[in-house]
Design a protein around this motif. Structure first.
Motif, PDB file in Angstrom:
ATOM      1  N   TYR A  34      -4.452  13.369  -3.137  1.00  0.00           N
ATOM      2  CA  TYR A  34      -4.142  12.248  -2.251  1.00  0.00           C
ATOM      3  C   TYR A  34      -4.752  10.976  -2.848  1.00  0.00           C
ATOM      4  O   TYR A  34      -5.940  10.723  -2.682  1.00  0.00           O
ATOM      5  N   THR A  35      -3.967  10.167  -3.521  1.00  0.00           N
ATOM      6  CA  THR A  35      -4.487   8.943  -4.123  1.00  0.00           C
ATOM      7  C   THR A  35      -3.730   7.745  -3.567  1.00  0.00           C
ATOM      8  O   THR A  35      -2.507   7.649  -3.727  1.00  0.00           O
ATOM      9  N   SER A  36      -4.462   6.847  -2.916  1.00  0.00           N
ATOM     10  CA  SER A  36      -3.852   5.654  -2.320  1.00  0.00           C
ATOM     11  C   SER A  36      -4.146   4.421  -3.153  1.00  0.00           C
ATOM     12  O   SER A  36      -5.211   4.305  -3.772  1.00  0.00           O
ATOM     13  N   TYR A  37      -3.183   3.498  -3.134  1.00  0.00           N
ATOM     14  CA  TYR A  37      -3.290   2.281  -3.935  1.00  0.00           C
ATOM     15  C   TYR A  37      -2.930   1.066  -3.081  1.00  0.00           C
ATOM     16  O   TYR A  37      -2.067   1.138  -2.207  1.00  0.00           O
ATOM     17  N   LEU A  38      -3.602  -0.050  -3.384  1.00  0.00           N
ATOM     18  CA  LEU A  38      -3.224  -1.353  -2.850  1.00  0.00           C
ATOM     19  C   LEU A  38      -2.934  -2.255  -4.035  1.00  0.00           C
ATOM     20  O   LEU A  38      -3.781  -2.409  -4.932  1.00  0.00           O
ATOM     21  N   GLY A  92       0.827  -1.205   0.000  1.00  0.00           N
ATOM     22  CA  GLY A  92       0.000   0.000   0.000  1.00  0.00           C
ATOM     23  C   GLY A  92       0.860   1.254   0.000  1.00  0.00           C
ATOM     24  O   GLY A  92       1.912   1.289   0.633  1.00  0.00           O
ATOM     25  N   PHE A  93       0.416   2.268  -0.725  1.00  0.00           N
ATOM     26  CA  PHE A  93       1.129   3.550  -0.731  1.00  0.00           C
ATOM     27  C   PHE A  93       0.191   4.642  -1.218  1.00  0.00           C
ATOM     28  O   PHE A  93      -0.772   4.380  -1.937  1.00  0.00           O
ATOM     29  N   MET A  94       0.489   5.877  -0.810  1.00  0.00           N
ATOM     30  CA  MET A  94      -0.275   7.034  -1.264  1.00  0.00           C
ATOM     31  C   MET A  94       0.632   7.938  -2.096  1.00  0.00           C
ATOM     32  O   MET A  94       1.765   8.227  -1.695  1.00  0.00           O
TER      33      MET A  94
END
Length: 201
Positions: free
Chosen positions: A137-141, A118-120
């Protein structure tokens, strides 16, 4: 300046393990700001053990950074096995990476380790224009197999920082990925969240 990164391994008595230190493979164009970003994890594949590490540009000063984010896999003897691009802004945006976290476990009962990362992506240009812009602010898994290939991207969200990736078994047949969503400026009054899902989302 030429920056070199190394992984060190020690036993319980503080003795350096054989085949360590391991030098992190360099990446062209990262003469500055190139660093290990977060913990080292153990990966098991076909009965062998490997090391996983997130590397990239971590220049988090007021000017931010710009570049790629990678997940690297190394064998126990120091051989570089795989480099997977997690994020590539093509050096066009002024970004920083936040909330970096990963956990590993057998997520699909194939006997090998999968890696949940996970990271933003914090877009500083959009933030400076409007700190309440969700797109800043876009976070991804993302989930990788034991060979470092991305096998699923089950979750993304704007306005939150994804943090604290964990893997647990809730008696649903396969382990679940659990993570924390921390609110940012535009989501302050929405509160924080805990999310759980399988590797397919």
């Amino acid at each position: 300046r030429d920056i070199k990164l190394f992984l060190y391994g020690f036993d319980y008595s503080g003795n350096l393990l054989s085949n360590f230190p391991i030098e992190i493979k360099n990446e062209e164009g990262f003469e500055e700001g190139w660093s290990i970003l977060r913990q080292v994890g153990l990966i098991k594949s076909d009965g062998k053990n490997y090391l996983g590490v997130i590397v990239g540009n971590s220049d988090s000063n007021d000017e931010g950074g710009s570049g790629k984010l990678f997940f690297d896999i190394y064998s126990e003897n120091g051989e570089h096995v795989k480099r997977t691009i997690l994020s590539d802004d093509s050096l066009k945006n002024n970004v920083d990476y936040r909330g970096l976290s990963f956990a590993s476990a057998d997520l699909n009962n194939d006997g090998n380790t999968e890696i949940a990362i996970g990271f933003m992506v914090f877009d500083l240009d959009k933030f400076r224009e409007d700190s309440l812009n969700l797109e800043a602010y876009t976070s991804y898994l993302k989930v990788l197999d034991s060979d470092g290939n991305i096998i699923s991207e089950p979750f993304d969200i704007q306005g939150y920082t994804i943090k604290n990736i964990r893997i647990g078994n809730f008696d649903r047949g396969k382990p679940d990925i659990v993570f924390h969503l921390e609110d940012t400026f535009p989501t302050t009054y929405n509160g924080q969240r805990i999310i759980a899902m399988d590797y397919e989302g």
